[in-house]
Write a protein that holds these residues in place. Structure first.
Motif, PDB file in Angstrom:
ATOM      1  N   ALA A 103       0.837  -1.205   0.000  1.00 11.92           N
ATOM      2  CA  ALA A 103       0.000   0.000   0.000  1.00 11.92           C
ATOM      3  C   ALA A 103       0.869   1.251   0.000  1.00 11.92           C
ATOM      4  CB  ALA A 103      -0.926  -0.008   1.211  1.00 11.92           C
ATOM      5  N   LYS A 104       1.939   1.244   0.790  1.00 11.67           N
ATOM      6  CA  LYS A 104       2.844   2.395   0.832  1.00 11.67           C
ATOM      7  C   LYS A 104       3.504   2.614  -0.523  1.00 11.67           C
ATOM      8  CE  LYS A 104       4.072   2.447   5.763  1.00 11.67           C
ATOM      9  NZ  LYS A 104       5.170   2.224   6.736  1.00 11.67           N
ATOM     10  N   GLN A 105       3.904   1.529  -1.180  1.00 13.21           N
ATOM     11  CA  GLN A 105       4.513   1.651  -2.505  1.00 13.21           C
ATOM     12  C   GLN A 105       3.542   2.291  -3.491  1.00 13.21           C
ATOM     13  OE1 GLN A 105       6.138  -2.716  -2.506  1.00 13.21           O
ATOM     14  NE2 GLN A 105       7.203  -1.630  -4.129  1.00 13.21           N
ATOM     15  N   LEU A 106       2.301   1.817  -3.472  1.00 12.51           N
ATOM     16  CA  LEU A 106       1.309   2.331  -4.413  1.00 12.51           C
ATOM     17  C   LEU A 106       0.974   3.794  -4.138  1.00 12.51           C
ATOM     18  CD1 LEU A 106      -1.013  -0.798  -4.542  1.00 12.51           C
ATOM     19  CD2 LEU A 106       0.309   0.126  -6.464  1.00 12.51           C
ATOM     20  N   PHE A 107       0.749   4.117  -2.865  1.00 12.11           N
ATOM     21  CA  PHE A 107       0.408   5.496  -2.529  1.00 12.11           C
ATOM     22  C   PHE A 107       1.563   6.442  -2.834  1.00 12.11           C
ATOM     23  CE2 PHE A 107      -2.956   4.248   0.881  1.00 12.11           C
ATOM     24  CZ  PHE A 107      -3.846   3.945  -0.136  1.00 12.11           C
ATOM     25  N   VAL A 109       3.932   6.182  -5.282  1.00 10.93           N
ATOM     26  CA  VAL A 109       4.073   6.482  -6.713  1.00 10.93           C
ATOM     27  C   VAL A 109       2.880   7.269  -7.239  1.00 10.93           C
ATOM     28  CG1 VAL A 109       5.556   4.489  -7.161  1.00 10.93           C
ATOM     29  CG2 VAL A 109       3.080   4.278  -7.492  1.00 10.93           C
ATOM     30  N   MET A 110       1.698   7.077  -6.588  1.00  7.76           N
ATOM     31  CA  MET A 110       0.510   7.820  -7.006  1.00  7.76           C
ATOM     32  C   MET A 110       0.432   9.205  -6.382  1.00  7.76           C
ATOM     33  SD  MET A 110      -1.036   5.974  -9.244  1.00  7.76           S
ATOM     34  CE  MET A 110      -2.566   6.916  -9.363  1.00  7.76           C
ATOM     35  N   GLY A 111       1.362   9.505  -5.466  1.00  4.86           N
ATOM     36  CA  GLY A 111       1.365  10.811  -4.819  1.00  4.86           C
ATOM     37  C   GLY A 111       0.199  11.021  -3.877  1.00  4.86           C
ATOM     38  N   ILE A 112      -0.268   9.951  -3.247  1.00  4.54           N
ATOM     39  CA  ILE A 112      -1.403  10.033  -2.323  1.00  4.54           C
ATOM     40  C   ILE A 112      -0.869  10.153  -0.903  1.00  4.54           C
ATOM     41  CG2 ILE A 112      -3.459   8.866  -1.440  1.00  4.54           C
ATOM     42  CD1 ILE A 112      -3.639   7.406  -4.140  1.00  4.54           C
ATOM     43  N   ALA A 113      -1.054  11.295  -0.294  1.00  6.78           N
ATOM     44  CA  ALA A 113      -0.562  11.530   1.065  1.00  6.78           C
ATOM     45  C   ALA A 113      -1.442  10.813   2.086  1.00  6.78           C
ATOM     46  CB  ALA A 113      -0.533  13.025   1.361  1.00  6.78           C
ATOM     47  N   ARG A 114      -0.844  10.471   3.209  1.00  6.42           N
ATOM     48  CA  ARG A 114      -1.567   9.756   4.259  1.00  6.42           C
ATOM     49  C   ARG A 114      -2.801  10.524   4.723  1.00  6.42           C
ATOM     50  NH1 ARG A 114      -0.267   5.594   7.662  1.00  6.42           N
ATOM     51  NH2 ARG A 114      -1.350   5.528   9.654  1.00  6.42           N
ATOM     52  N   GLU A 115      -2.679  11.856   4.771  1.00  9.39           N
ATOM     53  CA  GLU A 115      -3.780  12.674   5.288  1.00  9.39           C
ATOM     54  C   GLU A 115      -4.795  13.067   4.216  1.00  9.39           C
ATOM     55  OE1 GLU A 115      -0.361  15.323   4.098  1.00  9.39           O
ATOM     56  OE2 GLU A 115      -0.618  13.440   5.218  1.00  9.39           O
ATOM     57  N   ASP A 116      -4.555  12.677   2.976  1.00  8.95           N
ATOM     58  CA  ASP A 116      -5.448  13.049   1.874  1.00  8.95           C
ATOM     59  C   ASP A 116      -6.575  12.023   1.780  1.00  8.95           C
ATOM     60  OD1 ASP A 116      -6.699  13.814  -0.453  1.00  8.95           O
ATOM     61  OD2 ASP A 116      -4.841  14.165  -1.563  1.00  8.95           O
ATOM     62  N   LYS A 117      -7.619  12.240   2.548  1.00  5.67           N
ATOM     63  CA  LYS A 117      -8.719  11.279   2.618  1.00  5.67           C
ATOM     64  C   LYS A 117      -9.455  11.129   1.291  1.00  5.67           C
ATOM     65  CE  LYS A 117      -9.520  11.867   7.592  1.00  5.67           C
ATOM     66  NZ  LYS A 117     -10.507  12.240   8.640  1.00  5.67           N
ATOM     67  N   ALA A 119      -8.260  11.494  -1.784  1.00  2.57           N
ATOM     68  CA  ALA A 119      -7.464  10.713  -2.734  1.00  2.57           C
ATOM     69  C   ALA A 119      -7.443   9.240  -2.343  1.00  2.57           C
ATOM     70  CB  ALA A 119      -6.043  11.264  -2.807  1.00  2.57           C
ATOM     71  N   ARG A 120      -7.391   8.971  -1.038  1.00  2.00           N
ATOM     72  CA  ARG A 120      -7.383   7.589  -0.589  1.00  2.00           C
ATOM     73  C   ARG A 120      -8.724   6.912  -0.891  1.00  2.00           C
ATOM     74  NH1 ARG A 120      -2.918   6.806   3.061  1.00  2.00           N
ATOM     75  NH2 ARG A 120      -3.926   5.128   4.192  1.00  2.00           N
ATOM     76  N   LEU A 121      -9.819   7.657  -0.690  1.00  2.00           N
ATOM     77  CA  LEU A 121     -11.134   7.108  -1.021  1.00  2.00           C
ATOM     78  C   LEU A 121     -11.249   6.859  -2.513  1.00  2.00           C
ATOM     79  CD1 LEU A 121     -14.045   6.316  -0.363  1.00  2.00           C
ATOM     80  CD2 LEU A 121     -14.664   8.746  -0.505  1.00  2.00           C
ATOM     81  N   ASP A 122     -10.740   7.786  -3.325  1.00  2.00           N
ATOM     82  CA  ASP A 122     -10.792   7.600  -4.773  1.00  2.00           C
ATOM     83  C   ASP A 122     -10.034   6.341  -5.177  1.00  2.00           C
ATOM     84  OD1 ASP A 122     -11.321   8.696  -7.559  1.00  2.00           O
ATOM     85  OD2 ASP A 122      -9.141   8.511  -7.597  1.00  2.00           O
ATOM     86  N   TRP A 123      -8.915   6.063  -4.515  1.00  2.00           N
ATOM     87  CA  TRP A 123      -8.150   4.856  -4.823  1.00  2.00           C
ATOM     88  C   TRP A 123      -8.950   3.605  -4.460  1.00  2.00           C
ATOM     89  CZ3 TRP A 123      -4.237   3.743  -7.797  1.00  2.00           C
ATOM     90  CH2 TRP A 123      -3.633   2.481  -7.674  1.00  2.00           C
TER      91      TRP A 123
END
Length: 234
Positions: A103-107, A109-117, A119-123
């Motif tokens: 999950a960390k690898q994917l986030f 490279v996709m530029g999805i920050a931990r606090e970006d809810k 972007a995480r939901l979109d993923w």
């Protein structure tokens, strides 16, 4: 990435070592004849006592769009999942560590920050939409075999063969349990008969080489970690 040519030869090592999960696809249809070719290769997979319990519902177009939309709607509405296989509820220890690592690898490279809810939901929703792939292959097995572990095991074998065969023909795949999390939705729109148990689905299409997540290669256990050799002289 694989070459987009069914005529390009590849060694077994090329396919197995080079294959990766593809989560971004070109908006380009996959010919039915090519899918049939891939399935024919995949079905050379071994099965217990040659029972060959597997079947495939290959879905594209409007039916797949309907599955995507209803999967996403139910997820956002908080509808409980209804997969037809048993799953392990909570991973811990090294299994959880591997889950977090990918999950960390994917986030990353996709530029999805931990606090970006958002972007995480979109993923997450991309998974429920089967990563917007042009084709979904729903792997099922005969309900007469439900309750044992051998038929699901055999489905795992044919699914592995499927993604490798696809890669050898220039197609990318990701094995995706999110896609069948709402199994009644899949059953309805893919017109899966009641004598079949829904095991898993595979999103398939032409890889988008510009999609960052497609560059991710997961780390694997070494042979030394995974294997015990008993009775060998050395």
């Amino acid at each position: 990435m694989p070459t987009n040519s069914a005529t390009t030869s590849a060694t077994y090592d090329d396919v197995v070592v080079g294959r990766r999960s593809i989560r971004g696809f070109l908006d380009k249809p996959v010919p039915r004849a090519l899918i049939e070719e891939v399935l024919a290769l995949a079905m050379r997979a071994p099965s217990s006592l040659n029972t060959q319990p597997w079947n495939f519902s290959v879905v594209t177009g409007a039916p797949l769009d309907a599955i995507r939309a209803e999967n996403a709607r139910r997820n956002l509405a908080g509808v409980p999942e209804s997969r037809e296989f048993r799953k392990f509820e909570v991973y811990a220890g090294q299994h959880r560590e591997r889950q977090v690592e990918i999950a960390k690898q994917l986030f990353a490279v996709m530029g999805i920050a931990r606090e970006d809810k958002d972007a995480r939901l979109d993923w997450v929703l991309r998974g429920f939409r089967q990563f917007d792939a042009p084709v979904s292959i729903v792997v099922t097995y005969d309900r007469a075999l439900f309750g044992g572990d051998i038929a699901p095991f055999d489905c795992g074998a044919v699914t592995t063969a499927l993604v490798n065969a696809a890669w050898s023909r220039g197609l990318g795949c990701v094995i995706n349990s999110q896609g069948i999390m709402q199994s009644p939705v899949v059953r309805e729109h893919a017109q899966i008969p009641e004598d079949q148990v829904i095991m898993i689905c595979v999103a398939m299409g032409w890889p988008d080489e510009t999609f960052p997540a497609n560059t991710v290669v997961s780390n694997r256990k070494s042979v030394a970690e995974a294997a015990r050799f008993v009775g060998f002289a050395d």
